[in-house]
Structures are given as structure tokens and as C-alpha cells.
Design a protein around this motif. Structure first.
Motif, short mmCIF file in Angstrom:
data_model
loop_
_atom_site.label_atom_id
_atom_site.label_comp_id
_atom_site.label_asym_id
_atom_site.label_seq_id
_atom_site.Cartn_x
_atom_site.Cartn_y
_atom_site.Cartn_z
N VAL A 1 13.60 -11.34 -1.10
CA VAL A 1 13.91 -10.02 -0.56
C VAL A 1 14.28 -9.07 -1.69
N GLN A 2 15.10 -9.53 -2.61
CA GLN A 2 15.43 -8.72 -3.79
C GLN A 2 14.16 -8.33 -4.54
N ASP A 3 13.23 -9.30 -4.69
CA ASP A 3 12.00 -9.03 -5.42
C ASP A 3 11.17 -7.94 -4.74
N ALA A 4 11.14 -7.97 -3.41
CA ALA A 4 10.39 -6.95 -2.67
C ALA A 4 10.97 -5.56 -2.90
N VAL A 5 12.31 -5.47 -2.94
CA VAL A 5 12.96 -4.17 -3.17
C VAL A 5 12.69 -3.70 -4.60
N LEU A 6 12.75 -4.61 -5.56
CA LEU A 6 12.46 -4.24 -6.95
C LEU A 6 11.04 -3.69 -7.08
N ILE A 7 10.07 -4.35 -6.47
CA ILE A 7 8.69 -3.88 -6.53
C ILE A 7 8.56 -2.54 -5.82
N HIS A 8 9.18 -2.42 -4.67
CA HIS A 8 9.14 -1.18 -3.89
C HIS A 8 9.62 0.00 -4.73
N GLU A 9 10.78 -0.15 -5.34
CA GLU A 9 11.32 0.95 -6.12
C GLU A 9 10.51 1.22 -7.39
N TRP A 10 9.98 0.17 -7.99
CA TRP A 10 9.17 0.36 -9.20
C TRP A 10 7.91 1.17 -8.88
N VAL A 11 7.28 0.86 -7.75
CA VAL A 11 6.07 1.60 -7.35
C VAL A 11 6.41 3.06 -7.08
N HIS A 12 7.63 3.32 -6.59
CA HIS A 12 8.06 4.70 -6.36
C HIS A 12 8.13 5.51 -7.66
N LEU A 13 8.21 4.88 -8.79
CA LEU A 13 8.23 5.62 -10.05
C LEU A 13 6.98 6.47 -10.22
N ASN A 14 5.85 5.97 -9.67
CA ASN A 14 4.59 6.71 -9.74
C ASN A 14 4.19 7.33 -8.40
N HIS A 15 4.73 6.77 -7.32
CA HIS A 15 4.35 7.23 -5.98
C HIS A 15 5.62 7.56 -5.19
N PRO A 16 6.05 8.82 -5.18
CA PRO A 16 7.32 9.16 -4.52
C PRO A 16 7.31 9.02 -3.00
N ASP A 17 6.10 9.03 -2.38
CA ASP A 17 6.05 8.90 -0.93
C ASP A 17 5.60 7.49 -0.55
N HIS A 18 5.40 7.29 0.76
CA HIS A 18 4.96 5.99 1.25
C HIS A 18 3.51 6.08 1.73
N GLY A 19 2.69 6.82 0.97
CA GLY A 19 1.30 7.04 1.34
C GLY A 19 0.43 5.81 1.13
N PRO A 20 -0.88 5.97 1.36
CA PRO A 20 -1.81 4.84 1.27
C PRO A 20 -1.80 4.13 -0.09
N ALA A 21 -1.73 4.91 -1.18
CA ALA A 21 -1.72 4.29 -2.51
C ALA A 21 -0.47 3.44 -2.71
N PHE A 22 0.67 3.95 -2.23
CA PHE A 22 1.93 3.20 -2.32
C PHE A 22 1.83 1.91 -1.51
N ARG A 23 1.38 2.03 -0.28
CA ARG A 23 1.33 0.86 0.60
C ARG A 23 0.37 -0.21 0.07
N ALA A 24 -0.73 0.22 -0.51
CA ALA A 24 -1.69 -0.73 -1.05
C ALA A 24 -1.10 -1.53 -2.20
N LEU A 25 -0.28 -0.89 -3.02
CA LEU A 25 0.32 -1.59 -4.16
C LEU A 25 1.40 -2.57 -3.72
N VAL A 26 2.35 -2.11 -2.87
CA VAL A 26 3.45 -3.01 -2.49
C VAL A 26 2.95 -4.18 -1.65
N ALA A 27 1.82 -3.98 -0.95
CA ALA A 27 1.27 -5.05 -0.11
C ALA A 27 0.76 -6.22 -0.94
N ARG A 28 0.62 -6.03 -2.25
CA ARG A 28 0.16 -7.12 -3.11
C ARG A 28 1.25 -8.19 -3.28
#
Length: 198
Positions: A144-171
Motif C-alpha cells: 500500500v505504501q508503494d502504491a502511494v509512493l508511485i501515485h505521488e511520483w507520477v503526479h510530479l509530471n501529471h498533476p491531474d488524474h487523467g488518462p496518462a496518469f491512470r495508465a502509468l499508475v496502473a502498471r
């Protein structure tokens, strides 16, 4: 040689002489209510040492040195844990999102635990490259911690929860499972539904 005596009328705690060879940021307070215990706490930029009355100057100095050493060790461990958190986040992004993904090239200068996030699990400031993780997650499962770390890291480039963001965190294989875990924890904590995110 001793210096710096001051007292406060009507209080059982008061400042007593401090040996000049002790750091300037240390303040010693003796209390008539204390019998044996000696403790230290940080107040702003000062370290306040609480002691019982009647200790000799040598005992006083010994306790201060031991307590300061303990504070330094705890600070070193805290800094090490936070350094480990940054390394861990980088490794997760490289492993699950790929070394050539936009997320892997994001600039991140620090990832640290914080105590002032009361309705979210994590946050980031992309302009500064900083990520903050709620210390409430310290006892959560590692995945769970790892998921949050990835989530926030992806936000560094993607401030919203759009398709590009969702595609990355889904990995991250357990991302949706982690979201369910966090939603349940947020509900149990009574957080407003609009704030149950990170």
C-alpha cells in the motif's frame, strides 16, 4: 564556571545555571515534582532538559550529554529513513513504470514522512520536486505504501488524474487493490468523501 540563572515566580520549573561548556541551545529546568526521571524535548531551536532538583553539576552535565547524543541518534535514524524512502520510490518507479518512462525522469529532491496531513495519504509539489507521505501509512502494508509512493511520483509530471496518469499508475500490479484498502481506511477514519484521495 556557571552562567545564565533565571527563574519564574509561582512555577515549580525554573532555569538553573548551565555549565559554559554545554551548547548554547540547551536549557536546563529543574522541577520539585520530578524525583528520578530526566528527559529532553525540543522547543523551537532549543533543547529543554527536565531534571529533578538536587543533582550535582557533574550529574547534570552527564545527563545532558547523554540526552543530546540520544536526540542526535534519533535524528540520524529519521534522516536515514527518509533517504531510504526517496531511494525506495525511485526504485519502484524504475521497476514498474520503466526506466525510460516520463515518470522515471521526473525531478524529485525529497520524499518524507509528515504528520500534518489529516485527510490525505500523500501529496507532492511538482515545482519543488518534493513528495510528502502521511505518517499514518507507517503501519500500512508495504504494497500500500508503494502504491502511494508511485501515485505521488507520477503526479510530479501529471498533476491531474487523467488518462496518462491512470495508465502509468496502473502498471503497479496492486494499485487498484491499494486504492480499495485506502478508501476503506479513509472511510473508517471519517474523512469527507471529497478528501479521500492522495
Amino acid at each position: 564556571m556557571l552562567s545564565g540563572v533565571s527563574s519564574s515566580a509561582g512555577s515549580s520549573d525554573y532555569v538553573v545555571p548551565v555549565a559554559t561548556d554545554l551548547p548554547d541551545h540547551v536549557e536546563i529546568r529543574r522541577s520539585a515534582r520530578r524525583r528520578r526521571t530526566v528527559s529532553a524535548r525540543v522547543e523551537g531551536k532549543r533543547v529543554v532538559v527536565l531534571m529533578p532538583q538536587g543533582l550535582s553539576a557533574a550529574a547534570e552535565r552527564r545527563h545532558v550529554e547523554e540526552l543530546l547524543a540520544g536526540l542526535e541518534r534519533r535524528q540520524a535514524r529519521r534522516e536515514l529513513r527518509e533517504d531510504d524512502l526517496l531511494t525506495r520510490a525511485r526504485d519502484l518507479v524504475t521497476r514498474y513504470l520503466g526506466p525510460d518512462s516520463p515518470a522515471a525522469t521526473a525531478e524529485c529532491t525529497s520524499v518524507r514522512w509528515v504528520t500534518n496531513q489529516h485527510t490525505r495519504w500523500g501529496s507532492c509539489t511538482s515545482s519543488a520536486g518534493t513528495i510528502r507521505i502521511s505518517d499514518r501509512l507507517r503501519t500500512a502494508p508495504t504494497w500500500v505504501q508503494d502504491a502511494v509512493l508511485i501515485h505521488e511520483w507520477v503526479h510530479l509530471n501529471h498533476p491531474d488524474h487523467g488518462p496518462a496518469f491512470r495508465a502509468l499508475v496502473a502498471r503497479y500490479p496492486r494499485y487498484e487493490e491499494a486504492q480499495s484498502f485506502l478508501s476503506g481506511a479513509s472511510w473508517a477514519a471519517g474523512w469527507p468523501s471529497s478528501d479521500r484521495h492522495h
